[in-house]
Design an enzyme around this catalytic site. Structure first.
Site, mmCIF file in Angstrom:
data_model
loop_
_atom_site.group_PDB
_atom_site.id
_atom_site.type_symbol
_atom_site.label_atom_id
_atom_site.label_comp_id
_atom_site.label_asym_id
_atom_site.label_seq_id
_atom_site.Cartn_x
_atom_site.Cartn_y
_atom_site.Cartn_z
ATOM 1 C CG ASN A 185 -3.302 -7.372 -22.522
ATOM 2 O OD1 ASN A 185 -2.965 -6.867 -21.455
ATOM 3 N ND2 ASN A 185 -4.443 -7.088 -23.097
ATOM 4 C CE1 TYR A 186 -1.211 -10.806 -27.286
ATOM 5 C CE2 TYR A 186 0.434 -9.576 -28.499
ATOM 6 C CZ TYR A 186 -0.848 -10.066 -28.378
ATOM 7 O OH TYR A 186 -1.756 -9.799 -29.368
#
Length: 196
Positions: A137-138
């Site tokens: 998610n990053y």
């Protein structure tokens, strides 16, 4: 604050702004960001914390967010879901830096991206390794990506192992069954597993 109020904050609106401004779809000040992540399987030793502190003091504009792992999370097998970063991780770290249009905008991008890489590189001796794992998610194109409109499987294995560990091949096999022509793709997508 509520979630929608936090959306105002992250969009750069001043504290107390009405949530109705979100309907205008006009940014107050364009905000740019670079995020990187790490997983830590051991406590950061004193020398590592001193390194972290020194780089943070030198850069100033960067932040570090540490999320603890363990507990019930470790009771779920790494292969039970796509998310494999479970047992053995003490915490996940987000290194983030952001800048606005008024701080140089896109002209400042190279400088801020290099600052984020500096902190990431300084923490390499203390983070997971072989591979150095990352949180999907990053999204971070620095850890590997595909340049073209096609998703090369060999390139994908590089970032796939960091995001999904041993689950990457299993996910590529699922992709081959659901999206064999690789219609849904981006620079770091999971490609269909090549037929043998």
């Amino acid at each position: 604050m509520s979630w929608v109020e936090s959306t105002l904050y992250w969009a750069g609106f001043s504290n107390g702004s009405s949530i109705d401004v979100l309907l205008d779809r006009v940014a107050v000040n364009k905000v740019f960001a670079k995020h990187k992540s790490d997983y830590y399987k051991a406590v950061i030793p004193k020398q590592g914390l001193e390194t972290l502190w020194q780089v943070l003091m030198d850069i100033e504009d960067i932040f570090v967010q540490m999320n603890p792992y363990g507990g019930r999370m470790e009771e779920i097998s790494d292969s039970e879901t796509a998310f494999a970063h479970r047992a053995g991780n003490l915490f996940k770290v987000l290194y983030g830096i952001q800048w606005s249009e008024s701080e140089g905008g896109v002209n400042a991008t190279a400088r801020y991206v290099e600052l984020s890489r500096r902190l990431y590189n300084a923490m390499a001796p203390y983070a997971s390794s072989n591979p150095r794992e990352a949180f999907i998610n990053y999204r971070d194109l620095d850890i590997g990506s595909n340049e073209s409109d096609e998703t090369d499987f060999e390139d994908a294995k590089e970032y796939g192992a960091k995001y999904f560990r041993n689950n990457f091949i299993r996910l590529a096999d699922v992709k081959a069954k659901i999206d064999p022509k690789n219609f849904f793709k981006n620079e770091q997508s999971i490609p269909p597993l090549p037929s043998h």
